[in-house]
Design a protein around this motif. Structure first.
Motif, PDB file in Angstrom:
ATOM      1  N   ARG A  77      43.740  40.569  48.427  1.00 48.97           N
ATOM      2  CA  ARG A  77      43.751  41.011  47.035  1.00 48.97           C
ATOM      3  C   ARG A  77      43.166  42.413  46.898  1.00 48.97           C
ATOM      4  NH1 ARG A  77      40.612  36.680  43.677  1.00 48.97           N
ATOM      5  NH2 ARG A  77      39.116  37.129  45.342  1.00 48.97           N
ATOM      6  N   ALA A 126      47.121  45.461  34.852  1.00 49.17           N
ATOM      7  CA  ALA A 126      47.512  44.061  34.625  1.00 49.17           C
ATOM      8  C   ALA A 126      47.505  43.282  35.944  1.00 49.17           C
ATOM      9  CB  ALA A 126      48.894  44.013  33.982  1.00 49.17           C
ATOM     10  N   LEU A 127      47.869  43.970  37.041  1.00 48.34           N
ATOM     11  CA  LEU A 127      47.875  43.326  38.356  1.00 48.34           C
ATOM     12  C   LEU A 127      46.462  42.884  38.750  1.00 48.34           C
ATOM     13  CD1 LEU A 127      49.442  42.590  40.943  1.00 48.34           C
ATOM     14  CD2 LEU A 127      48.954  44.908  41.777  1.00 48.34           C
ATOM     15  N   THR A 157      44.207  41.926  36.712  1.00 42.17           N
ATOM     16  CA  THR A 157      43.957  40.716  35.925  1.00 42.17           C
ATOM     17  C   THR A 157      44.601  39.497  36.581  1.00 42.17           C
ATOM     18  OG1 THR A 157      43.916  42.048  33.909  1.00 42.17           O
ATOM     19  CG2 THR A 157      44.206  39.675  33.646  1.00 42.17           C
ATOM     20  N   VAL A 158      45.830  39.670  37.080  1.00 43.49           N
ATOM     21  CA  VAL A 158      46.530  38.563  37.750  1.00 43.49           C
ATOM     22  C   VAL A 158      45.795  38.156  39.020  1.00 43.49           C
ATOM     23  CG1 VAL A 158      48.670  37.908  38.918  1.00 43.49           C
ATOM     24  CG2 VAL A 158      48.753  39.201  36.775  1.00 43.49           C
ATOM     25  N   LEU A 159      45.399  39.163  39.823  1.00 43.68           N
ATOM     26  CA  LEU A 159      44.703  38.869  41.075  1.00 43.68           C
ATOM     27  C   LEU A 159      43.346  38.222  40.836  1.00 43.68           C
ATOM     28  CD1 LEU A 159      45.480  42.156  43.059  1.00 43.68           C
ATOM     29  CD2 LEU A 159      46.516  39.894  43.394  1.00 43.68           C
ATOM     30  N   ASP A 160      42.767  38.523  39.671  1.00 43.97           N
ATOM     31  CA  ASP A 160      41.469  37.954  39.319  1.00 43.97           C
ATOM     32  C   ASP A 160      41.601  36.571  38.693  1.00 43.97           C
ATOM     33  OD1 ASP A 160      38.653  38.004  38.991  1.00 43.97           O
ATOM     34  OD2 ASP A 160      38.909  38.578  36.888  1.00 43.97           O
ATOM     35  N   GLY A 161      42.819  36.081  38.564  1.00 43.29           N
ATOM     36  CA  GLY A 161      43.036  34.773  37.965  1.00 43.29           C
ATOM     37  C   GLY A 161      43.002  34.785  36.461  1.00 43.29           C
ATOM     38  N   GLY A 162      43.178  35.950  35.846  1.00 44.93           N
ATOM     39  CA  GLY A 162      43.222  36.046  34.392  1.00 44.93           C
ATOM     40  C   GLY A 162      41.876  36.040  33.728  1.00 44.93           C
ATOM     41  N   ALA A 215      46.252  38.080  28.410  1.00 52.45           N
ATOM     42  CA  ALA A 215      47.422  37.870  29.245  1.00 52.45           C
ATOM     43  C   ALA A 215      48.140  39.193  29.476  1.00 52.45           C
ATOM     44  CB  ALA A 215      48.362  36.872  28.571  1.00 52.45           C
ATOM     45  N   PRO A 216      48.697  39.412  30.673  1.00 56.21           N
ATOM     46  CA  PRO A 216      49.395  40.664  30.967  1.00 56.21           C
ATOM     47  C   PRO A 216      50.537  40.953  30.007  1.00 56.21           C
ATOM     48  CG  PRO A 216      48.979  39.430  32.986  1.00 56.21           C
ATOM     49  CD  PRO A 216      48.589  38.544  31.843  1.00 56.21           C
TER      50      PRO A 216
END
Length: 603
Positions: free
Chosen positions: A115, A166-167, A169-174, A179-180
């Motif tokens: 990540r 936003a990526l 945030t996704v890699l961090d599990g939100g 939301a992205p």
């Protein structure tokens, strides 16, 4: 007397560093950017004159914001649409391919997990808009083919910051933010709002302010628009530079474009210089020393990978060898947005703080090496290739720059346009600009007595400068400015009256003309014709008066205003002046009264 406060002292240090370093490095051929970086390193990490470089960097980022605004002013929306393939095609390919390659390198280095490697790879894939554009501007290459392709890639990288954040945030599990999809929708809405406001609000705003004649209000409005649009984009999750760029594009076709560019330019130059100094201030020498071997290996590898990929993509997309080399050596460094990504990633736990600091140090060092690389790239160029300029900008290549769109200038402009010549017109009257636009004319708001406005309006490219202003004192001010700063420019000037014509000739203008001369000659000719004089004779009389007027002016320039008085007609001349005799002259016609009733009687 109390000692100066810290802010005052730091400002003096920053400005002093810029004043000393820039000329030295420019003289050495290394460029001002490298000079500013060196000044920052000396002031901060070496002598510890300023310790809080990050705070200064946050303020100095306004220099990048102003830079993007000025670039936006030079790009009409239609031109931006023509660049869409380079922006979204070449730009996307560069970010994706370079990001994946650097992600793989980060993963194999075993410093980060998968990540963190993704964040590091795509963060390093971004380049520095400030460094690249400053080098392009310094070399005068913004308007070249390779300059435009470079800018297209940088523009897409500015756009890419939104999905990259936003990526994280996704890699961090939100955990880090909303939301992205919501972030993306907010960003799109902000861009749409920016376009609407730029189209329907900005030009009317400047029209109202221009009518007041308050120059300081115009400068304040320009700063308000740039910083306001930048803040709006930042709130929406986009970069501040992107907001400023969009506002610039929206004003690219405005009549106030050149005045805005001239007003913003000084702020842009100073703040951008401070930005580069702040980058030098932020360089963590202890991190470099502690990880010297890793940095020595990582920086050239990162720059080489980026340069090779960029070169290959440019060649595949149709760039010649020279252009691809220039772009590859211009964009191999890390960028300002890398700082944002690495800091954000460390906050959410995708990488340690020490690793983030190491990546920031790598980005900073790659920035410092970019001017040197750009200079060395010239050795790899093919001398047989011919460089092409892209002259699709508004006002580029204009043959004539007209200052003042008076009645006189309007008539002259019609002649020039009918002759197929392009004309850039600037005028300081908001009402005249509005009236002209209602007839389909495009003229720009600007004070022709300001050097920065003349430069923004393209005086360097103009073959002739026409000064058609109405007031004598304004005309003189423009003439003196042009002659002082652009001594080789051909200067045609409308004069106020005869005395003004003499003064202009003494100043050495290439051509001057009183507005009333030609109209007065024509008016007199038509009056003679109405009194029964033939059209041919009336024309010859008018030409004689024209020649006498010119001869008097020549004498008056050298001998004074009273010279040539004998050339004036103060009473009707007998016989009629310039009417060719119908027969040969008789001897007695030497008498001026010959042929009159009195002379015949005396005979």
């Amino acid at each position: 007397m109390s000692a100066p406060n810290a802010l005052f002292s730091e400002t003096i240090l920053l400005l002093g560093g810029a004043v000393v370093a820039a000329p030295i490095f420019k003289k050495l051929g290394l460029g001002t950017v490298l000079g500013y970086l060196a000044a920052g390193i000396v002031i901060g990490p070496i002598f510890h004159g300023i310790t809080d470089g990050e705070q200064i960097l946050n303020v100095a980022e306004l220099g990048v914001v102003f830079l993007l605004f000025i670039i936006g002013l030079e790009l009409k929306p239609s031109r931006l649409w023509q660049m869409r393939r380079d922006i979204f095609g070449l730009g996307t390919a560069q970010v994706v391919v370079t990001g994946l390659a650097l992600t793989a390198l980060a993963w194999f280095s075993q410093v980060l997990d998968w990540r963190g490697s993704i964040v590091a790879g795509f963060g390093l894939a971004l380049s520095s808009t400030a460094f690249a554009m400053q080098i392009l501007e310094g070399d005068g290459d913004v308007n070249t083919k390779y300059g435009q392709r470079s800018f297209s890639m940088l523009l897409f990288q500015d756009l890419a910051i939104v999905p990259l954040l936003a990526l994280i945030t996704v890699l961090d599990g939100g955990k880090g933010s909303n939301a992205p999809l919501t972030d993306f929708a907010v960003a799109v809405g902000a861009v749409a709002a920016m376009i609407v406001m730029g189209r329907y609000l900005l030009t009317p705003l400047f029209q109202v302010i221009a009518r007041t004649g308050a120059r300081e209000a115009m400068i304040a409005a320009a700063l308000f628009v740039v910083m306001g649009s930048a803040s709006l984009m930042q709130l929406a999750g986009l970069s501040m530079a992107m907001g400023a760029f969009l506002s610039g594009v929206m004003l690219a076709e405005s009549s106030y474009r050149h005045e805005l560019e001239a007003d913003i330019e000084p702020f842009r130059g100073v703040l951008l210089a401070i930005f580069f100094i702040a980058v030098g201030l932020s360089l963590e020498l202890d991190v470099l020393v502690d990880n010297a071997l890793f940095v020595i290996v990582a920086v050239p590898i990162v720059m080489a990978v980026k340069a090779i990929i960029i070169y290959g993509l440019c060649r595949i997309s149709g760039s010649p060898h020279n252009d691809a080399i220039r772009i590859a050596f211009l964009l191999p460094q890390g960028g300002e947005f890398g700082f944002v990504l690495f800091t954000t990633a460390s906050v959410v736990g995708l990488m340690s703080t020490s690793t983030a600091s190491l990546l920031v140090a790598i980005v900073t060092l790659s920035m410092a090496l970019t001017p040197i690389g750009a200079a060395l790239s010239k050795r790899l160029l093919n001398s047989d290739e011919r460089e092409e300029l892209d002259e699709d900008f508004e006002g580029a290549g204009a043959d004539v720059l007209m200052v003042g769109f008076s009645r006189f200038g309007q008539i002259a402009a019609q002649i020039l346009l009918a002759g197929g010549r392009s004309v850039t017109v600037i005028d300081f009257s908001a009402d005249r600009i509005r009236q002209a636009s209602s007839f389909g004319f495009r003229i720009y708001f600007g004070d022709g007595a300001r050097k920065d406005v003349l430069r923004s309006a393209g005086i360097d490219r103009a073959k002739i400068v026409l000064v058609c202003t109405q007031k004598k004192e304004i005309t003189d001010k423009v003439v003196e400015l042009v002659q002082a700063d652009y001594p080789h420019t051909t200067l045609y000037v409308r004069s106020y009256d005869r005395i003004h014509s003499i003064e202009l000739r003494n100043k050495g203008v290439d051509y001057e003309l009183r507005e009333t001369l030609e109209s007065g000659l024509l008016f007199g000719r038509r009056t003679l014709e109405a009194l029964g004089v033939s059209e041919v004779d009336a024309y010859e009389i008018g030409e004689d008066i024209r020649k006498r007027d010119e001869a008097r002016l020549v004498l008056q320039v050298s001998e004074g205003l009273q010279a040539g008085r004998d050339m004036l007609f103060s009473h009707p001349v007998r016989p009629e002046p310039l009417v060719k005799p119908k027969r040969a002259a008789d001897p007695f016609e030497d008498d001026p009264l010959a042929g009159t009733v009195d002379a015949t009687a005396d005979a």
